[in-house]
Design a protein around this motif. Structure first.
Motif, PDB file in Angstrom:
ATOM      1  N   LEU A 291     -48.865   0.147   5.874  1.00  0.00           N
ATOM      2  CA  LEU A 291     -47.729   1.376   5.739  1.00  0.00           C
ATOM      3  C   LEU A 291     -48.440   2.466   5.120  1.00  0.00           C
ATOM      4  N   ILE A 292     -48.318   3.687   5.955  1.00  0.00           N
ATOM      5  CA  ILE A 292     -48.705   5.244   5.330  1.00  0.00           C
ATOM      6  C   ILE A 292     -47.364   5.846   5.155  1.00  0.00           C
ATOM      7  N   PHE A 293     -47.302   6.556   3.871  1.00  0.00           N
ATOM      8  CA  PHE A 293     -45.978   7.010   3.506  1.00  0.00           C
ATOM      9  C   PHE A 293     -46.177   8.421   3.188  1.00  0.00           C
ATOM     10  N   SER A 294     -45.297   9.542   3.205  1.00  0.00           N
ATOM     11  CA  SER A 294     -45.694  10.703   2.684  1.00  0.00           C
ATOM     12  C   SER A 294     -45.135  11.037   1.345  1.00  0.00           C
ATOM     13  N   GLY A 295     -44.179  10.170   0.844  1.00  0.00           N
ATOM     14  CA  GLY A 295     -43.705  10.486  -0.410  1.00  0.00           C
ATOM     15  C   GLY A 295     -43.949   9.399  -1.494  1.00  0.00           C
ATOM     16  N   ARG A 296     -43.403   9.765  -2.712  1.00  0.00           N
ATOM     17  CA  ARG A 296     -43.864   8.721  -4.054  1.00  0.00           C
ATOM     18  C   ARG A 296     -43.479   7.722  -3.365  1.00  0.00           C
ATOM     19  N   ILE A 297     -44.382   6.620  -4.357  1.00  0.00           N
ATOM     20  CA  ILE A 297     -44.336   5.106  -4.197  1.00  0.00           C
ATOM     21  C   ILE A 297     -43.303   4.826  -5.559  1.00  0.00           C
ATOM     22  N   SER A 298     -42.021   4.785  -4.995  1.00  0.00           N
ATOM     23  CA  SER A 298     -41.039   4.486  -6.136  1.00  0.00           C
ATOM     24  C   SER A 298     -40.941   2.842  -6.237  1.00  0.00           C
ATOM     25  N   SER A 299     -40.283   2.383  -6.954  1.00  0.00           N
ATOM     26  CA  SER A 299     -40.030   0.717  -6.746  1.00  0.00           C
ATOM     27  C   SER A 299     -39.012   0.532  -5.696  1.00  0.00           C
ATOM     28  N   GLU A 300     -38.140   1.354  -5.410  1.00  0.00           N
ATOM     29  CA  GLU A 300     -37.286   1.410  -4.070  1.00  0.00           C
ATOM     30  C   GLU A 300     -38.132   1.082  -2.810  1.00  0.00           C
ATOM     31  N   ILE A 301     -39.241   2.134  -2.616  1.00  0.00           N
ATOM     32  CA  ILE A 301     -40.152   2.217  -1.412  1.00  0.00           C
ATOM     33  C   ILE A 301     -41.038   0.718  -1.409  1.00  0.00           C
ATOM     34  N   LEU A 302     -41.479   0.295  -2.710  1.00  0.00           N
ATOM     35  CA  LEU A 302     -42.421  -1.087  -2.746  1.00  0.00           C
ATOM     36  C   LEU A 302     -41.665  -1.953  -2.223  1.00  0.00           C
ATOM     37  N   ILE A 303     -40.262  -2.142  -2.733  1.00  0.00           N
ATOM     38  CA  ILE A 303     -39.291  -3.184  -2.320  1.00  0.00           C
ATOM     39  C   ILE A 303     -39.335  -3.260  -0.875  1.00  0.00           C
TER      40      ILE A 303
END
Length: 263
Positions: free
Chosen positions: A199-211
């Motif tokens: 996965l490539i993502f533009s935003g912050r890696i928060s706990s929600e995104i990690l989940i």
């Protein structure tokens, strides 16, 4: 039929100590209500594109479906803002906590396993995929180069899923979760293996995104931005490699560095 992702209008802009009239572009925000077996389930505030992928990915990440075989059909009525979903089975009562809950596009506060559903649907990654530094930098550069609506408006999150070489799919949305759900939905719809992808993502890696990444099932997530402490704790627990601050030829590896190999 999808609606336009952007609108434009004449505005008054202040710069160089004066006001000037100009035209500005801004992103479209669209409420999509998901009906399951005739009952209202949730309303997602999203960008009006790739609706079917969004619904598939959202339902899979919330544990409502486990594969395309759980679906009879999905009918999108974007003129009224509804997605009508028919399942091959009744909804599990444990998922009805989401009924009629509005899921906002705003970022909100990060959380770890604060919801029972996250515990039930998050997975420890079994991915064996490895990538090198050149692949990391090139995948992030491609995400940036293909984010055309973001460059025009500055109002979207961008995400992509790739194998680091030939396979690459990119999606955008005002909601960061939505962008990932669209990618998940694409993979479900097209029977694309996820375990060997990144996965490539533009935003912050928060706990929600990690989940969300763990629910999708990937082993590596790349971001041009920073992680949070809860995200890294979860990444370590869920066997996910988190890479952040990918910019200007450098990056930081925060967890499970064994998947990042020398060029």
């Amino acid at each position: 039929m999808n609606r336009d992702m952007t609108y434009n209008q004449n505005i008054l802009k202040y710069e160089n100590n004066q006001f000037v009239e100009t035209t500005d572009f801004y992103v479209t925000e669209f409420p999509l209500t998901i009906m399951i077996n005739g009952e209202e389930f949730a309303t997602i505030i999203c960008s009006p594109k790739n609706f079917k992928e969004l619904v598939l990915g959202f339902l899979a990440s919330e544990g409502v479906i486990f594969s395309g075989k759980d679906l009879k059909q999905i009918t999108i009525d974007d003129s009224k803002g509804f997605a009508h979903v028919e399942l091959t089975h009744p909804i599990d009562p444990r998922t009805k906590q989401y009924t009629q809950r509005v899921l906002s596009s705003c970022c909100g506060k990060s959380r770890a396993f604060y919801f029972n559903n996250d515990v039930q649907t998050s997975k420890v990654s079994q991915s064996k995929v490895t990538i090198n530094a050149d692949q990391i930098l090139s995948m992030m550069e491609r995400l940036h180069s293909e984010s055309k609506v973001f460059k025009q408006t500055g109002g979207l999150h961008n995400a992509a899923i790739s194998d680091g070489s030939e396979f690459y799919e990119h999606r955008s949305d005002i909601g960061r979760h939505n962008a990932l759900d669209k990618l998940y939905g694409y993979c479900i719809q097209n029977n694309v293996s996820i375990r060997d992808k990144v996965l490539i993502f533009s935003g912050r890696i928060s706990s929600e995104i990690l989940i969300k990444a763990s629910k999708i099932g990937v082993g590596i997530i790349l971001s041009k931005s920073a992680p949070t402490n809860l995200a890294i704790e979860l990444a370590n627990d869920l066997n996910i490699t988190a890479v952040g601050f990918i910019r200007d030829g450098s990056f930081n590896v925060y967890s499970h560095a064994e998947r990042i190999i020398q060029n």
